[in-house]
Enzyme design. Structure first.
Site, PDB file in Angstrom:
ATOM      1  N   LYS A   5     -13.773   1.752  15.410  1.00 14.31           N
ATOM      2  CA  LYS A   5     -12.506   1.003  15.463  1.00 14.31           C
ATOM      3  C   LYS A   5     -11.936   0.986  16.882  1.00 14.31           C
ATOM      4  O   LYS A   5     -11.386  -0.004  17.332  1.00 14.31           O
ATOM      5  CB  LYS A   5     -11.514   1.710  14.530  1.00 14.31           C
ATOM      6  CG  LYS A   5     -10.716   0.759  13.701  1.00 14.31           C
ATOM      7  CD  LYS A   5     -10.100   1.453  12.525  1.00 14.31           C
ATOM      8  CE  LYS A   5     -10.979   1.291  11.299  1.00 14.31           C
ATOM      9  NZ  LYS A   5     -10.396   1.883  10.109  1.00 14.31           N
ATOM     10  N   PRO A  46      -3.503 -11.276  10.616  1.00 14.82           N
ATOM     11  CA  PRO A  46      -3.799 -10.988  12.025  1.00 14.82           C
ATOM     12  C   PRO A  46      -3.864  -9.471  12.228  1.00 14.82           C
ATOM     13  O   PRO A  46      -3.182  -8.717  11.531  1.00 14.82           O
ATOM     14  CB  PRO A  46      -2.596 -11.563  12.771  1.00 14.82           C
ATOM     15  CG  PRO A  46      -1.508 -11.666  11.756  1.00 14.82           C
ATOM     16  CD  PRO A  46      -2.183 -11.880  10.428  1.00 14.82           C
ATOM     17  N   ASP A  47      -4.696  -9.045  13.173  1.00 20.00           N
ATOM     18  CA  ASP A  47      -4.786  -7.617  13.470  1.00 20.00           C
ATOM     19  C   ASP A  47      -3.868  -7.328  14.665  1.00 20.00           C
ATOM     20  O   ASP A  47      -4.139  -7.767  15.788  1.00 20.00           O
ATOM     21  CB  ASP A  47      -6.245  -7.228  13.777  1.00 20.00           C
ATOM     22  CG  ASP A  47      -6.399  -5.711  13.795  1.00 20.00           C
ATOM     23  OD1 ASP A  47      -5.654  -5.045  14.546  1.00 20.00           O
ATOM     24  OD2 ASP A  47      -7.246  -5.197  13.054  1.00 20.00           O
ATOM     25  N   ILE A  48      -2.792  -6.616  14.398  1.00 17.17           N
ATOM     26  CA  ILE A  48      -1.771  -6.392  15.433  1.00 17.17           C
ATOM     27  C   ILE A  48      -2.319  -5.490  16.539  1.00 17.17           C
ATOM     28  O   ILE A  48      -2.159  -5.764  17.733  1.00 17.17           O
ATOM     29  CB  ILE A  48      -0.505  -5.782  14.797  1.00 17.17           C
ATOM     30  CG1 ILE A  48       0.042  -6.772  13.758  1.00 17.17           C
ATOM     31  CG2 ILE A  48       0.546  -5.452  15.851  1.00 17.17           C
ATOM     32  CD1 ILE A  48       1.044  -6.189  12.797  1.00 17.17           C
ATOM     33  N   LYS A  83     -11.353  -2.622  18.509  1.00 22.23           N
ATOM     34  CA  LYS A  83      -9.987  -3.121  18.683  1.00 22.23           C
ATOM     35  C   LYS A  83      -9.482  -2.940  20.113  1.00 22.23           C
ATOM     36  O   LYS A  83      -8.302  -3.154  20.388  1.00 22.23           O
ATOM     37  CB  LYS A  83      -9.049  -2.434  17.694  1.00 22.23           C
ATOM     38  CG  LYS A  83      -9.463  -2.665  16.234  1.00 22.23           C
ATOM     39  CD  LYS A  83      -8.347  -2.334  15.290  1.00 22.23           C
ATOM     40  CE  LYS A  83      -8.830  -2.441  13.858  1.00 22.23           C
ATOM     41  NZ  LYS A  83      -7.737  -2.665  12.920  1.00 22.23           N
ATOM     42  N   PHE A 120      -4.218   3.945  14.619  1.00 20.77           N
ATOM     43  CA  PHE A 120      -4.454   4.962  13.599  1.00 20.77           C
ATOM     44  C   PHE A 120      -5.631   4.496  12.767  1.00 20.77           C
ATOM     45  O   PHE A 120      -5.873   3.293  12.643  1.00 20.77           O
ATOM     46  CB  PHE A 120      -3.212   5.138  12.705  1.00 20.77           C
ATOM     47  CG  PHE A 120      -2.301   6.212  13.222  1.00 20.77           C
ATOM     48  CD1 PHE A 120      -1.595   6.031  14.405  1.00 20.77           C
ATOM     49  CD2 PHE A 120      -2.170   7.417  12.542  1.00 20.77           C
ATOM     50  CE1 PHE A 120      -0.770   7.032  14.895  1.00 20.77           C
ATOM     51  CE2 PHE A 120      -1.348   8.419  13.026  1.00 20.77           C
ATOM     52  CZ  PHE A 120      -0.647   8.235  14.201  1.00 20.77           C
ATOM     53  N   ASP A 157      -4.403  -5.833   5.065  1.00 21.67           N
ATOM     54  CA  ASP A 157      -5.488  -6.590   5.703  1.00 21.67           C
ATOM     55  C   ASP A 157      -5.505  -8.043   5.248  1.00 21.67           C
ATOM     56  O   ASP A 157      -5.976  -8.907   5.962  1.00 21.67           O
ATOM     57  CB  ASP A 157      -6.832  -5.918   5.384  1.00 21.67           C
ATOM     58  CG  ASP A 157      -6.956  -4.590   6.111  1.00 21.67           C
ATOM     59  OD1 ASP A 157      -6.633  -4.557   7.317  1.00 21.67           O
ATOM     60  OD2 ASP A 157      -7.344  -3.581   5.478  1.00 21.67           O
ATOM     61  N   ASN A 164       0.853  -1.201   0.000  1.00 18.67           N
ATOM     62  CA  ASN A 164       0.000   0.000   0.000  1.00 18.67           C
ATOM     63  C   ASN A 164       0.883   1.243   0.000  1.00 18.67           C
ATOM     64  O   ASN A 164       2.100   1.146  -0.021  1.00 18.67           O
ATOM     65  CB  ASN A 164      -0.977  -0.042   1.182  1.00 18.67           C
ATOM     66  CG  ASN A 164      -0.241  -0.079   2.502  1.00 18.67           C
ATOM     67  OD1 ASN A 164       0.468   0.854   2.844  1.00 18.67           O
ATOM     68  ND2 ASN A 164      -0.385  -1.175   3.234  1.00 18.67           N
ATOM     69  N   LYS A 188       7.798 -18.274  -9.707  1.00 24.70           N
ATOM     70  CA  LYS A 188       7.100 -17.118 -10.275  1.00 24.70           C
ATOM     71  C   LYS A 188       5.916 -17.612 -11.114  1.00 24.70           C
ATOM     72  O   LYS A 188       6.069 -18.545 -11.916  1.00 24.70           O
ATOM     73  CB  LYS A 188       8.075 -16.319 -11.140  1.00 24.70           C
ATOM     74  CG  LYS A 188       7.467 -15.064 -11.708  1.00 24.70           C
ATOM     75  CD  LYS A 188       8.451 -14.321 -12.606  1.00 24.70           C
ATOM     76  CE  LYS A 188       7.693 -13.249 -13.362  1.00 24.70           C
ATOM     77  NZ  LYS A 188       8.417 -12.782 -14.538  1.00 24.70           N
TER      78      LYS A 188
HETATM   79  O1  C5P Z   1      -8.976  -1.671  10.521  1.00 23.31           O
HETATM   80  P1  C5P Z   1      -7.940  -0.715  10.054  1.00 23.31           P
HETATM   81  O2  C5P Z   1      -6.874  -1.351   9.228  1.00 23.31           O
HETATM   82  O3  C5P Z   1      -8.477   0.503   9.372  1.00 23.31           O
HETATM   83  O4  C5P Z   1      -7.289  -0.176  11.413  1.00 23.31           O
HETATM   84  C1  C5P Z   1      -6.204   0.642  11.403  1.00 23.31           C
HETATM   85  C2  C5P Z   1      -5.422   0.452  12.656  1.00 23.31           C
HETATM   86  O5  C5P Z   1      -5.245  -0.930  12.936  1.00 23.31           O
HETATM   87  C3  C5P Z   1      -4.007   1.006  12.534  1.00 23.31           C
HETATM   88  O6  C5P Z   1      -3.604   1.433  13.803  1.00 23.31           O
HETATM   89  C4  C5P Z   1      -3.206  -0.192  12.079  1.00 23.31           C
HETATM   90  O7  C5P Z   1      -1.842  -0.071  12.440  1.00 23.31           O
HETATM   91  C5  C5P Z   1      -3.882  -1.314  12.822  1.00 23.31           C
HETATM   92  N1  C5P Z   1      -3.870  -2.590  12.137  1.00 23.31           N
HETATM   93  C6  C5P Z   1      -3.060  -3.598  12.636  1.00 23.31           C
HETATM   94  N2  C5P Z   1      -3.071  -4.836  12.031  1.00 23.31           N
HETATM   95  C7  C5P Z   1      -3.828  -5.056  10.950  1.00 23.31           C
HETATM   96  C8  C5P Z   1      -4.644  -4.046  10.432  1.00 23.31           C
HETATM   97  C9  C5P Z   1      -4.620  -2.806  11.047  1.00 23.31           C
HETATM   98  O8  C5P Z   1      -2.353  -3.374  13.611  1.00 23.31           O
HETATM   99  N3  C5P Z   1      -3.815  -6.249  10.397  1.00 23.31           N
END
Ligand code: C5P
Length: 404
Positions: free
Chosen positions: A341, A307-309, A345, A327, A281, A209, A291
């Protein structure tokens, strides 16, 4: 503050140089050690003898042999200080600092230093207002150089305007603030994520991104400036590693999570985690080792969620950092999405910003953010990413001080 703090004072050539004698006297009263470098032009305004008497140390100028074993080299001079102060800072020395010219002891020490630098500009109003000086000052402040003054008033050249060096008490107040700030987060552990992640599709292609990492890196640097032990876990960016920060370079979201878990484990919970990374995501459901060949048909790419950190840290139980900050990069309904959010979260604050292409936020130097917390929403003015970072670090320090 005071005892143990050391200042390298660079006195360049301006009529305001006489005021630096008062600055030295007041610093010494506060038990701050002062070592002086006097430029050739500076010596036309104050004598090495007065600087030496007030600083109770030897004064360094270009007449000393820096290769002599008994002398202190420019590297040692610049490293053996907690803060370098240039007062007065002439238009000439600011220009040399901005362009990296090192043609005397003072400018060589300034180029060699890895310590914070503060300048007290002093010059004629036209010289101060000249676009060259303004651009140089902007460049220096963009690199983190601190500035005190100049003020407005009567000048030695019988003109009136901006360019008068800050008074000794203002310089002392700025120095005291610097030392106070430098220890605000000492003993605190901070984790910051930054940059994008790259998710491999095959050995040469990946999902990524637009994140530049500028904001996250600036936050790690700002926390370190307040004395925090900061770890920055960053995806691939072109940003240099910030000074005074432990940097862990990762590529994918899963690597980033593993590095964050390592940083969050260990010596008890972190004091603060700031997730500024634009984590991908999704990742490819399967990564292939060869390749993918172009064969006339478009391959279907199956994705799985990463995974969502932020959520993992926010729901970290006993290991949850005391303050978890996320953020929210949005292109519409910025604040509403950020509120959702924050609770989804389990984080304390969300810094929400509009990253629609017309805002230039991604990759740009400015950011307009809203701080969303349980107490409500604060709209911050448009600031440089560095200023957003400093303000956020200040708020983090306040929050941790309020609940020690
Ligand atoms: O859900 P979204 O991606 O918009 O949320 C943004 C926030 O979640 C940011 O703080 C980003 O660093 C964190 N995030 C994360 N792991 C992910 C997706 C988002 O830590 N897989």
């Amino acid at each position: 503050m005071g005892e143990g703090n050391r200042i390298l004072l660079i006195v360049s050539g301006g009529i305001a140089a006489y005021k630096c004698l008062e600055v030295i006297r007041r610093l010494r009263e506060r038990d701050i050690a002062v070592r002086c470098i006097l430029t050739r032009a500076g010596a036309d305004f104050v004598t090495p003898l007065s600087l030496a008497a007030l600083s109770e140390d030897k004064v360094y100028d270009d007449l000393f042999s820096l290769t002599d074993e008994n002398e202190m080299g420019h590297i040692r001079l610049s490293r053996e200080a907690d803060l370098v102060v240039v007062a007065p800072a002439t238009a000439n020395i600011l220009a040399k600092m901005a362009t990296g010219i090192a043609d005397d002891l003072a400018t060589t020490a300034l180029l060699a230093t890895d310590k914070p630098v503060m300048v007290a500009p002093a010059m004629n109003v036209r010289m101060w207002e000249h676009p060259a000086t303004q651009t140089n000052m902007e460049t220096l402040e963009g690199r983190g150089v601190l500035r005190v003054g100049p003020g407005e008033g009567a000048m030695a050249c019988n003109e009136w305007g901006m360019g008068r060096m800050a008074e000794p008490e203002e310089i002392i107040a700025a120095v005291e603030k610097f030392f106070r700030d430098a220890s605000r987060l000492s003993g605190r552990r901070a984790l910051v994520t930054s940059g994008p992640t790259h998710e491999a599709i095959d050995p040469v292609r990946y999902i990524a991104n637009q994140s530049s990492g500028k904001q996250g890196h600036a936050i790690a640097a700002a926390l370190a400036r307040l004395g925090a032990r900061a770890t920055l876990v960053t995806g691939p960016t072109h940003e240099p590693d910030p000074a005074g920060v432990e940097v862990v370079h990762v590529v994918s979201a899963r690597d980033m999570l593993a590095a964050c878990e390592t940083a969050a484990g260990g010596d008890g919970p972190l004091d603060v985690a700031v997730c500024a990374a634009a984590v991908s995501d999704w990742r490819a459901a399967e990564t292939v080792t060869d390749k993918i060949k172009k064969d006339g048909s478009a391959p279907a790419l199956a994705l799985v969620e990463n995974p969502d950190i932020l959520a993992t840290l926010g729901n970290g139980g006993a290991q949850r950092p005391r303050l978890v900050i996320g953020f929210a990069a949005e292109t519409s309904s910025v604040v509403e999405n950020a509120r959702t959010k924050r609770t989804a979260k389990n984080c304390d604050w969300i810094v929400a910003n509009d990253v629609s292409p017309e805002t230039g936020t991604f990759g740009g130097d400015a950011n307009t953010v809203h701080l969303v917390s349980a107490d409500g929403v604060e709209d911050w003015p448009t600031l440089s990413k560095r200023a957003v970072a400093d303000r956020l670090a200040g708020r983090i320090a306040e929050a941790l001080e309020a609940a020690p």
